[in-house]
Design an enzyme around this catalytic site. Structure first.
Site, PDB file in Angstrom:
ATOM      1  N   HIS A  91       4.483   7.950  -2.981  1.00 13.89           N
ATOM      2  CA  HIS A  91       3.454   7.824  -4.087  1.00 13.89           C
ATOM      3  C   HIS A  91       2.163   7.500  -3.639  1.00 13.89           C
ATOM      4  CE1 HIS A  91       1.836   6.743  -7.749  1.00 13.89           C
ATOM      5  NE2 HIS A  91       2.690   7.145  -8.343  1.00 13.89           N
ATOM      6  N   GLU A 161       2.191  15.453  -7.732  1.00 12.64           N
ATOM      7  CA  GLU A 161       1.512  14.469  -8.402  1.00 12.64           C
ATOM      8  C   GLU A 161      -0.102  14.534  -8.089  1.00 12.64           C
ATOM      9  OE1 GLU A 161       3.726  11.103 -10.532  1.00 12.64           O
ATOM     10  OE2 GLU A 161       3.486  10.468  -8.459  1.00 12.64           O
ATOM     11  N   GLY A 230       4.143   7.998 -15.570  1.00  9.72           N
ATOM     12  CA  GLY A 230       3.661   6.665 -15.275  1.00  9.72           C
ATOM     13  C   GLY A 230       3.253   5.840 -16.540  1.00  9.72           C
TER      14      GLY A 230
HETATM   15  P1  PGA Z   1       0.437   8.278 -14.900  1.00  9.47           P
HETATM   16  O1  PGA Z   1       1.225   8.119 -13.519  1.00  9.47           O
HETATM   17  O2  PGA Z   1       1.521   9.046 -15.618  1.00  9.47           O
HETATM   18  O3  PGA Z   1      -0.203   7.342 -15.402  1.00  9.47           O
HETATM   19  O4  PGA Z   1      -0.634   9.360 -14.299  1.00  9.47           O
HETATM   20  C1  PGA Z   1       1.964   9.218 -12.954  1.00  9.47           C
HETATM   21  C2  PGA Z   1       2.418   8.640 -11.619  1.00  9.47           C
HETATM   22  O5  PGA Z   1       1.531   8.100 -10.623  1.00  9.47           O
HETATM   23  O6  PGA Z   1       3.668   8.413 -11.044  1.00  9.47           O
END
Ligand code: PGA
Length: 247
Positions: A91, A161, A230
């Protein structure tokens, strides 16, 4: 369709974790989505150990170490024992704390060794007009899978991501066409790295400001196999709206 709820450190209280889990169980009963919860590690065992529902659990990370005199580390084996089936690895918030591609590759191998299915997260911090971000993504995937046997490579899910979208709002997230292009590109890279047609089974997910306002459009156009959510996964009503939008 798969939906991974990455609670990050947004959920700091077990009562809230239990409420989100109860909601997820209800949603899982009425939708055909595969719901995977990634709680903070102190809550994993409390929620996952006696879990008999179809909701699955993921560790948010695994240690690069294999146990021993390493205070504070959470190994792949610990998370597997606590009830996780999956592990998020690489991540961007872990990469920002020092996880290189080599460390990510090692973590993937540890996850496999202890029976966890890895979800390898990749993403560029910005998009340049020349398209260099594409080779950056290729490199993250190639390096991540490098140490794995061909059969294992086919089992890794990829979560794309982009860092510029994470934590933002649906309006600032990726558009469906750009996501469709990236999913195709990732599939092409996987087809080169995996034997035969096995890459067709690989799940390619998207994460980065997935909210109820954009998830349906993203799903309709992009051919992503699911989403890693997230902030919007840590609130009962926004998570419910996302699952309903996809069901
Ligand atoms: P977010 O995070 O949905 O808050 O943008 C996604 C993630 O980092 O897994």
């Amino acid at each position: 369709m798969i939906i991974v709820a990455n609670w990050k450190a947004y959920v700091e209280d077990l009562t809230k974790g239990k409420t989100l889990f109860a909601t997820s169980k209800k949603l899982a009963r009425v939708s055909d989505l595969r719901i995977i919860l990634a709680p903070p590690s102190p809550f994993l065992g409390a929620l996952a150990l006696r879990n008999k529902s179809s909701v699955a659990f993921a560790a948010q990370d695994v240690s690069v170490t294999l146990g021993g005199a390493v205070t504070g580390e959470i190994t792949a084996r610990m998370s597997a024992t606590a009830g996780a089936t999956y592990a998020l690895i690489g991540h961007s918030e872990r990469r920002a704390k020092g996880d290189t591609n080599e460390i990510v590759a090692e973590k993937l191998a540890h996850a496999f060794a202890h029976g966890l299915i890895p979800i390898l997260c990749v993403g560029e911090s910005e998009r340049d007009a020349e398209g260099r971000y594409l080779s950056f993504i290729r490199e993250q995937i190639t390096a991540g899978l490098a140490a794995l046997a061909p059969k294992e490579r086919a089992e890794v899910s990829i979560a794309y991501e982009p860092l510029w979208a994470i934590g933002k709002t649906a309006e600032e997230s990726i558009g469906p066409d750009d996501l469709a292009e990236m999913v195709l590109y990732i599939r092409k890279v996987l087809a080169e790295l995996l034997p035969g047609k096995s890459s067709r089974q690989t799940h390619v997910l998207y994460g980065g400001a997935v909210e109820s306002g954009n998830v349906r459009d993203l799903a309709a156009v992009s051919m992503a196999d699911g989403f890693l959510v997230g902030h919007a996964s840590t609130n009962v009503s926004s998570f419910t709206d996302i699952v309903k939008a996809l069901s």
